[in-house]
Scaffold this motif. Structure first.
Motif, PDB file in Angstrom:
ATOM      1  N   ARG A  16       0.944  -1.053   0.017  1.00 34.91           N
ATOM      2  CA  ARG A  16       0.118   0.136   0.038  1.00 34.91           C
ATOM      3  C   ARG A  16       0.945   1.251  -0.154  1.00 34.91           C
ATOM      4  N   TYR A  17       0.353   2.419  -0.550  1.00 31.77           N
ATOM      5  CA  TYR A  17       1.159   3.625  -0.545  1.00 31.77           C
ATOM      6  C   TYR A  17       1.560   4.184   0.969  1.00 31.77           C
ATOM      7  N   CYS A  18       2.475   4.814   1.017  1.00 30.87           N
ATOM      8  CA  CYS A  18       2.771   5.165   2.259  1.00 30.87           C
ATOM      9  C   CYS A  18       2.139   6.743   2.591  1.00 30.87           C
ATOM     10  N   LEU A  19       1.546   6.777   3.544  1.00 31.41           N
ATOM     11  CA  LEU A  19       0.925   8.295   3.835  1.00 31.41           C
ATOM     12  C   LEU A  19       1.792   8.813   5.175  1.00 31.41           C
ATOM     13  N   LEU A  20       2.515   9.861   4.944  1.00 25.89           N
ATOM     14  CA  LEU A  20       3.486  10.385   5.550  1.00 25.89           C
ATOM     15  C   LEU A  20       2.723  11.606   6.219  1.00 25.89           C
ATOM     16  N   SER A  21       3.101  12.153   7.555  1.00 28.47           N
ATOM     17  CA  SER A  21       2.363  13.424   7.945  1.00 28.47           C
ATOM     18  C   SER A  21       3.613  13.936   8.948  1.00 28.47           C
ATOM     19  N   ASP A  22       3.482  15.181   9.402  1.00 25.55           N
ATOM     20  CA  ASP A  22       4.469  15.987   9.932  1.00 25.55           C
ATOM     21  C   ASP A  22       3.676  15.933  11.637  1.00 25.55           C
TER      22      ASP A  22
END
Length: 587
Positions: A16-22
């Motif tokens: 699955r696509y990686c969802l990155l957040s700060d």
């Protein structure tokens, strides 16, 4: 060839696509140490094991499929004419033109088109696109060192490799190269040896553009300078063959064996004529034959190269090379097996007058003979181990020559662009480039073309490309730098002064040698006359001595006889006197 590494992977294996957040740090669980668990800890021998987090990959080398080109001919017919008008019939075309010119629509459209064309011509003439702005400045490329590079190599496609005996450039731009292939070793030639020759496209060395199929292997071949579709060649059997490339691989015309040369035809050249169908050939059988390729049943003219000027074929000199200059249509030159160059005049009345003069200077066959394209009175010859430059006015000796090389020279020719540059091919596979304005003792550039002996070479009309044929069946195409293929400033003036200076020097030496020979001849005649007179005096003195000796001998003999005759009388008188005296004393 550039090698490219490509690694592939199925898209589904990425997940699955990686969802990155700060976001800031967050404490999820804090495990504190428990000292009571240390008593239950068991020490084990450490073990290292490598693991790979991804699946194994393999590397493969892939070569793209070769793109092969093939040339095909297209028949072009002139268009714009009605179906009932034949473009080849002049009467029909003239009649149709007169009919169109009388049409009112034609008369009205011509002025309108003329105004448009006048405007376009005025725009073109407003600026000279061919103007040279740097004519007075020196060319900066002239300082670059001489160099060359290999463009292509055209190899004999047959299993048994044959010698490239002759090369000829296509007259229209030099995009094609015709090569004659044959084996000149008579005793070692195979019965199943291929007899084909080829026409190559210089940009496609993989496959010949056209295959020529003669009845006997070709020894020489030449493009027609007036018609780029026609060629003429000389065969090993002595016959002359004529091709039209629009008609295929088979010869259109072929000379008969009875009226052809008796030996292989080593050179054939097209003549300057109105029809553009005349040529002449030379062979080691001692004959030069003139032909009309439209009818090769028999030659139009024949010349026997007899040095005695009697037309005796048994004493004729075998011809190997020819030289013909279109600006001098009646003159031609022949290089022979005996190292002699013959200057001939075709329009002479008798066979004796056709052989004008001879030039002797080589110790072996003259393999190359070429006039300077800028100074036709000076010509180049190659034979034995040296190349020589001659002047037509001096027959006893060449005006310039190279020093003897370590390998035998097989061919030579002038550059069509630079008057002071010429090329020589050698048996060790080396191509030498000479610039006599720059260096006279050594070549300006030496190239090791191949490990096989070079047999022939031919320079393109632009002077930039040179094709060399080898004994192993390969034709190498070389491209030279602009310094060797561009006309330099004052080249013609400097070379003309050099040729004039060397010719004057040779004339002075020739006149001095002639004077010395005349002096030696006069001295020998005087010594012969003095020797004859002294011989006469010696004979007279000997005769006198013999007469005097005979007289002395006979006088001595007579005196001895006289003495012997007088000796007994004297003894008788003495006895008589002794007897008288004795008788008186006896009692």
């Amino acid at each position: 060839m550039e090698i490219v590494h490509v690694y592939t992977r199925v898209r589904s294996e990425f997940g699955r696509y990686c969802l990155l957040s700060d976001s800031g740090p967050e404490l999820t669980l804090d495990l504190l140490p428990d000292p009571g668990l240390s008593a239950q800890f068991i020490l084990r021998t450490p073990r290292d094991q490598a693991t790979q987090a991804r699946c194994d990959m393999s590397e493969h080398q892939v070569n793209t499929e070769r793109f092969e080109t093939e040339s095909s001919g297209v028949n072009h017919t002139e268009g714009g004419w009605p179906k009932d008008v034949d473009p080849n019939e002049m009467e029909q075309t003239i009649r149709f033109r007169k009919k169109v010119e009388k049409d009112e629509g034609f008369m009205n459209s011509i002025p309108q088109l003329g105004n448009i064309m006048v405007h376009c011509i005025q725009q073109n003439n407003a600026l000279d696109i061919y103007q040279e702005y740097c004519t007075e400045e020196d060319d900066g490329e002239s300082a670059e060192p001489p160099s060359a590079k290999t463009i292509n190599v055209f190899r004999d496609p047959n299993e048994v490799k044959r010698t490239v005996t002759c090369l000829s450039w296509h007259p229209d731009g030099g995009k094609k190269l015709a090569g004659a292939y044959s084996s000149l070793h008579f005793q070692t030639s195979h019965t199943s040896l291929c007899q084909d020759s080829y026409i190559w496209d210089i940009e496609n060395p993989n496959r010949p553009e056209l295959t020529l199929k003669p009845v006997s292997p070709l020894v020489c071949i030449e493009y027609n300078p007036k018609d780029p579709h026609t060629l003429v060649g000389g065969t090993y059997s002595g016959q002359i063959a004529y091709w039209d490339t629009r008609r295929g691989s088979q010869p259109v015309e072929l000379s008969s064996v009875e009226h052809s040369h008796r030996d292989p035809v080593y050179k054939i050249i097209w003549l300057q004529s109105k029809t553009g169908t005349d040529a002449f050939s030379a062979s080691t059988d001692g004959q030069v034959l003139w032909w009309d390729v439209r009818k090769l049943s028999e030659p139009t003219e024949r010349l026997v190269l007899d040095p005695g000027r009697e037309g005796n074929l048994e004493r004729a000199l075998g011809a190997i090379c020819l030289e013909y200059e279109p600006t001098m249509p009646t003159k031609f030159m022949v290089g022979t097996e005996q190292g002699v160059v013959l200057s001939c005049n075709r329009k002479a009345k008798t066979p004796a007058e056709k052989l004008v003069c001879t030039y002797e200077g080589h110790h072996g066959p003259v393999h190359a003979l070429h006039r300077n394209p800028f100074f036709p009175k000076n010509f180049l010859t190659a034979g034995d181990w040296a190349a020589r430059i001659w002047s037509e006015d001096i027959r006893d000796s060449a005006i310039m020559w190279t020093r003897y090389q370590m390998s035998y020279l097989t061919d030579a020719c002038w550059s069509p662009v630079r008057p002071s540059v010429f090329f020589t091919a050698k048996m060790d596979g080396v191509l030498d480039v000479w610039d006599i304005l720059f260096k006279q003792n050594d070549p300006t550039l030496s190239l090791k073309v191949c490990d096989e002996p070079l047999y022939c070479l031919r320079v393109q009309d632009s002077g930039r490309l040179v094709a060399c044929g080898s004994q192993g069946g390969s034709a190498t195409l070389l491209e030279f730098c602009s310094g060797l293929s561009t006309l330099q400033k004052n080249d013609k003036t400097l070379l003309a002064a050099m040729f004039e200076r060397e010719a004057k020097r040779e004339k002075i030496l020739e006149s001095r040698q002639r004077e010395q020979r005349m002096k030696e001849r006069s001295r020998s005649e005087q010594s012969d006359a003095g020797r004859d007179s002294s011989d006469g005096l010696d004979a007279y003195n000997v005769q006198q001595l013999m007469t005097r000796a005979e007289d002395d001998f006979y006088s001595v003999v007579e005196a001895e006889l006289r003495r012997r005759d007088e000796q007994p009388q004297d003894k008788g008188e003495e006895n008589e006197v002794n007897g008288v005296n004795g008788g008186e004393e006896m009692p």
